[in-house]
Design an enzyme around this catalytic site. Structure first.
Site, PDB file in Angstrom:
ATOM      1  N   LYS A  53       0.840  -1.203   0.000  1.00 52.08           N
ATOM      2  CA  LYS A  53       0.000   0.000   0.000  1.00 52.08           C
ATOM      3  C   LYS A  53       0.879   1.258   0.000  1.00 52.08           C
ATOM      4  CE  LYS A  53      -3.806  -2.431   2.171  1.00 52.08           C
ATOM      5  NZ  LYS A  53      -4.502  -2.859   3.371  1.00 52.08           N
ATOM      6  N   GLN A  97      -4.579  -1.605   9.533  1.00 51.70           N
ATOM      7  CA  GLN A  97      -4.470  -2.931   8.917  1.00 51.70           C
ATOM      8  C   GLN A  97      -5.074  -3.978   9.856  1.00 51.70           C
ATOM      9  OE1 GLN A  97      -3.240  -3.551   5.753  1.00 51.70           O
ATOM     10  NE2 GLN A  97      -4.007  -5.610   6.099  1.00 51.70           N
ATOM     11  N   ASP A 120     -11.119   2.908   4.003  1.00 53.18           N
ATOM     12  CA  ASP A 120     -11.540   1.504   3.868  1.00 53.18           C
ATOM     13  C   ASP A 120     -13.071   1.398   3.793  1.00 53.18           C
ATOM     14  OD1 ASP A 120      -9.522  -0.358   3.550  1.00 53.18           O
ATOM     15  OD2 ASP A 120      -9.059  -0.494   5.684  1.00 53.18           O
TER      16      ASP A 120
END
Ligand code: NDP
Length: 283
Positions: A53, A97, A120
């Site tokens: 990422k 994460q 997200d």
């Protein structure tokens, strides 16, 4: 029939080139898109995802910050950092994460992220907005899957779409997006009776259950479009999806491979969400 391969690497390259141009335009106006990624612990797979990422951000000309913590860090310390990032004008997207170590309340942590920086799309406010049909952020994996349909010109209206898996990050938002695109959606899970009877009706089959090569050719309607979200590691170390790719590609009309299908698109749509957040903030 031999299926068309829906190439996630090629589509990701195309979209990322566009994002880079948009990021340059924005930077020229004084705003550089910025993403903060928080990683708690030393899970090897999570470390790879976070590295990918951060690298993707660098390639697209975005600012990024990787913030790491030991596995036994106090949740209050991470929450305090999230509060700082919420107020940091250089940061447009914040991502924690997952999975988090057991002493964390994941829901509480995700709720602490400002909804307008929740790239997200997991914050309850953003889940609600998606459900109501006016999303602020679309969760990256299903967002990437929708891009495959758009790119391949696959009309979803009136189609039978069957999803294997009902997780918050893939199955449920996928169902919402397909329904909003006017498909007729069935969601299957571990308690579904006679799974194959559902999958064989599918014009669009999305496999997101996390079981290596679970979907076999006899479960697929000839001509179906098959999207394989699964990422499974085989005993020999190689990756495979939830679909028996070799056999199913003889039956389906189009199929995503693993690797090189949905995976690269997930990170690409994280860039999309970060860029969209920065563009919104810059007006
Ligand atoms: P979860 O484990 O959260 O959910 C799996 C879902 O599959 C559950 O709803 C479960 O049902 C269902 N399921 C499990 N076994 C069966 C079965 N035998 N028949 C029918 N349904 C079943 O997984 P995720 O949604 O997080 O991820 C799914 C897969 O996608 C994983 O392989 C993951 O690694 C991969 N993934 C890939 C991404 C990418 O970028 N390509 C991104 C995210 C995930 P129940 O609810 O009843 O337990």
């Amino acid at each position: 029939m031999t299926a068309t391969i829906l190439d996630g690497n090629a589509l990701a390259r195309k979209l990322r080139a566009d994002f880079k141009t948009r990021a340059e335009t924005l930077a020229a106006r004084g705003t550089r898109p910025g993403l903060a990624v928080l990683l708690v612990g030393e899970d090897p797979a999570s470390q790879v995802y976070v590295r990918n990422k951060v690298n993707a951000c660098a390639q697209a000309g975005f600012h990024s910050e990787k913030i790491t913590y030991p596995p036994d860090v106090e949740p209050a310390i991470v929450l305090a950092r999230i509060a700082e990032l919420n107020a940091d004008p250089r940061i447009h997207g914040i991502l924690v994460q997952l999975p988090l170590p057991g002493h964390f309340d994941s829901d509480a942590l995700l709720k602490a992220i400002a909804p307008e920086k929740d790239v997200d799309g997991f914050h309850a406010e953003n889940v609600g907005a998606l459900m109501q049909g006016h999303p602020r952020f679309i969760p990256c994996t299903p967002y990437g899957v929708m891009k495959f349909f758009a790119e391949a010109g696959i009309d979803l209206k009136g189609k039978e779409a069957v999803i294997l898996g009902r997780s918050n990050i893939v199955g449920k938002p996928m169902a919402m997006l397909l329904m909003q695109a006017s498909a007729t959606v069935t969601i299957c899970h571990s308690q579904t009776r006679d799974l194959a009877c559902h999958t064989r009706r599918a014009d669009i089959l999305v496999a997101a259950l996390g079981k290596a090569r679970f979907v076999t050719a006899d479960m697929v309607r000839p001509g179906a479009v098959v999207i394989d979200v699964g990422i499974n590691r085989l005993p020999d170390g190689k990756l495979c999806g939830d679909v028996d790719f070799a056999a199913v590609s003889e039956v389906a009309s189009a199929i995503t491979p693993v690797p090189g299908g949905v995976g690269p698109m997930t990170i690409t749509m994280l860039l999309a969400n970060t860029l969209e957040a920065a563009e919104r903030e810059a007006g």
